[in-house]
Design an enzyme around this catalytic site. Structure first.
Site, PDB file in Angstrom:
ATOM      1  N   TYR A  46       7.448   5.079   9.768  1.00 29.09           N
ATOM      2  CA  TYR A  46       7.232   3.897  10.599  1.00 29.09           C
ATOM      3  C   TYR A  46       7.652   2.642   9.862  1.00 29.09           C
ATOM      4  CZ  TYR A  46       3.044   2.414   7.985  1.00 29.09           C
ATOM      5  OH  TYR A  46       2.185   1.965   7.014  1.00 29.09           O
ATOM      6  N   LYS A  88       7.747   5.479   3.720  1.00 28.28           N
ATOM      7  CA  LYS A  88       6.777   4.858   4.637  1.00 28.28           C
ATOM      8  C   LYS A  88       6.434   5.850   5.741  1.00 28.28           C
ATOM      9  CE  LYS A  88       5.709   0.300   6.556  1.00 28.28           C
ATOM     10  NZ  LYS A  88       4.393   0.184   5.926  1.00 28.28           N
ATOM     11  N   GLU A 135      -1.472  -0.114  -5.553  1.00 32.11           N
ATOM     12  CA  GLU A 135      -1.250  -1.061  -4.448  1.00 32.11           C
ATOM     13  C   GLU A 135      -2.460  -1.005  -3.529  1.00 32.11           C
ATOM     14  OE1 GLU A 135       1.946   0.076  -1.740  1.00 32.11           O
ATOM     15  OE2 GLU A 135       1.493   2.183  -2.081  1.00 32.11           O
ATOM     16  N   LEU A 145       4.707   1.620  -2.282  1.00 34.43           N
ATOM     17  CA  LEU A 145       5.731   1.330  -1.288  1.00 34.43           C
ATOM     18  C   LEU A 145       6.505   0.093  -1.740  1.00 34.43           C
ATOM     19  CD1 LEU A 145       6.716   2.080   1.656  1.00 34.43           C
ATOM     20  CD2 LEU A 145       5.377   0.100   2.364  1.00 34.43           C
TER      21      LEU A 145
HETATM   22  N1  PDD Z   1       1.774  -1.929   5.629  1.00 33.87           N
HETATM   23  N2  PDD Z   1       1.917  -0.882   0.694  1.00 33.87           N
HETATM   24  C1  PDD Z   1       1.481  -0.141   1.732  1.00 33.87           C
HETATM   25  C2  PDD Z   1       0.761   1.133   1.453  1.00 33.87           C
HETATM   26  C3  PDD Z   1       1.717  -0.569   3.048  1.00 33.87           C
HETATM   27  O1  PDD Z   1       1.306   0.181   4.083  1.00 33.87           O
HETATM   28  C4  PDD Z   1       2.395  -1.798   3.264  1.00 33.87           C
HETATM   29  C5  PDD Z   1       2.686  -2.297   4.656  1.00 33.87           C
HETATM   30  C6  PDD Z   1       2.810  -2.537   2.142  1.00 33.87           C
HETATM   31  C7  PDD Z   1       3.566  -3.847   2.290  1.00 33.87           C
HETATM   32  O2  PDD Z   1       4.867  -3.628   2.772  1.00 33.87           O
HETATM   33  P1  PDD Z   1       5.633  -4.735   3.650  1.00 33.87           P
HETATM   34  O3  PDD Z   1       5.649  -5.975   2.838  1.00 33.87           O
HETATM   35  O4  PDD Z   1       6.970  -4.157   3.857  1.00 33.87           O
HETATM   36  O5  PDD Z   1       4.834  -4.902   4.934  1.00 33.87           O
HETATM   37  C8  PDD Z   1       2.577  -2.048   0.882  1.00 33.87           C
HETATM   38  C9  PDD Z   1       2.016  -2.226   7.018  1.00 33.87           C
HETATM   39  C10 PDD Z   1       1.998  -3.683   7.307  1.00 33.87           C
HETATM   40  C11 PDD Z   1       1.049  -1.417   7.862  1.00 33.87           C
HETATM   41  O6  PDD Z   1       0.888  -0.246   7.539  1.00 33.87           O
HETATM   42  O7  PDD Z   1       0.523  -1.929   8.842  1.00 33.87           O
END
Ligand code: PDD
Length: 286
Positions: free
Chosen positions: A33, A149, A182, A207
């Site tokens: 996703y 992801k 994270e 991620l």
């Molecule tokens: N989450 N780490 C994890 C485990 C994440 O699920 C996310 C993003 C990030 C940050 O990535 P980005 O800057 O590309 O949004 C880091 C999304 C927002 C979610 O699962 O809703």
């Protein structure tokens, strides 16, 4: 206004949107996703999200459902039909529908694509950034390939619920050596006493956040030094500032880690400044 979802080629009322019971995303978490922010009617950093989607699909050997350009069109159309000016668009691609069996299905199974979009009140996110958030720490218990992801997010869900139960907004995973990896849905950062940004390298074990990569570029532009190295929970508790980044939280200052107050308990100036400058570095497309 009724919400609309895109499901496998059709725009349907959200309340009636359905996927097949043998969708492999549903049965095996066999899918990936993206979450892309919508800011003032623009998609934020679409090319980077599309590139990461392609990488995630490639790592899991799921066929690209359509070109990035066509997917971009679906994202925009879903945003438009839901009249989202500020919020997010969610895109999920699973390996598709097949008789339940662990190996990849034989033959040319169509990947299943779902896109939804919803509004978020920018005042609410701004408020949480003004106040800062609390995080708790939890043991890292995820698989090694969190660089993909994937929709397989059960440990993240449990960690985030643990945070809610503790009255906090986010949970930071901590590896066996005491280093923060994270957050459940964000990347983790601290600012040391010399004003340097510290964040874990994004090769493996986290991620590679798109917001993280924009902040790396923004810091370089602004002459803020970044050190990409793991940091411990103890270091975080003594840090000058801490913050998290994600497409939905942008840069959100952290003012408490477990029971320790960070700095003076208020969002730090470096984090707040990075947040204020974010859209001057991000790529907005309409
Ligand atoms: N989450 N780490 C994890 C485990 C994440 O699920 C996310 C993003 C990030 C940050 O990535 P980005 O800057 O590309 O949004 C880091 C999304 C927002 C979610 O699962 O809703």
């Amino acid at each position: 206004m009724s919400r609309i979802a895109y499901v496998n080629g059709q725009y349907v009322p959200h309340a009636h949107a359905q996927v097949h019971i043998e969708d492999r995303g549903y049965q095996f978490s066999d899918g990936v996703y993206e979450v892309c922010e919508v800011h003032d009617g623009h998609l934020v950093d679409e090319p980077r999200h599309m590139a990461r989607l392609s990488r995630s699909l490639g790592e899991l050997r799921i066929r690209e459902p359509m070109s990035s350009k066509a997917l971009g069109h679906v994202l925009r159309e879903t945003v438009r039909r839901n009249r989202v000016r500020n919020g997010l668009v969610y895109l999920q691609v699973s390996r598709g529908v097949a008789k339940r069996d662990h190996p990849f299905p034989k033959g040319d199974v169509e990947p299943a694509v779902v896109v939804t979009a919803r509004s978020i009140d920018p005042k609410k996110t701004a408020k949480s950034a003004e106040n800062g958030i609390s995080v708790i720490t939890v043991p890292e218990n995820r698989w090694e390939r969190v660089d993909i992801k994937s929709v397989s997010l059960l440990p993240n869900v449990l960690a985030r619920q643990a945070a809610e139960d503790a009255g906090a907004s986010e949970a930071w995973f901590v590896d066996a050596d005491g280093f923060v990896t994270e957050g459940s849905a964000t990347n983790a950062w601290i600012v040391d006493q010399d004003g340097r940004l510290i964040t874990r390298p994004a090769e493996f074990g986290i991620l590679r956040g798109i917001t993280r990569s924009v902040i790396v570029d923004l810091a370089a532009r602004e002459g803020v030094e970044i050190v990409e190295r793991p940091f411990t929970v103890e270091e975080a508790k003594k840090a000058r500032e801490a913050f998290v980044t994600s497409a939905t939280k942008l840069v959100t200052p952290v003012v408490k880690v477990d029971d320790s107050v960070i700095g003076n308990g208020k969002p730090g100036s470096i984090s707040s400044n990075l947040r204020a400058l974010f859209y001057s570095q991000a790529e907005l497309s309409s």
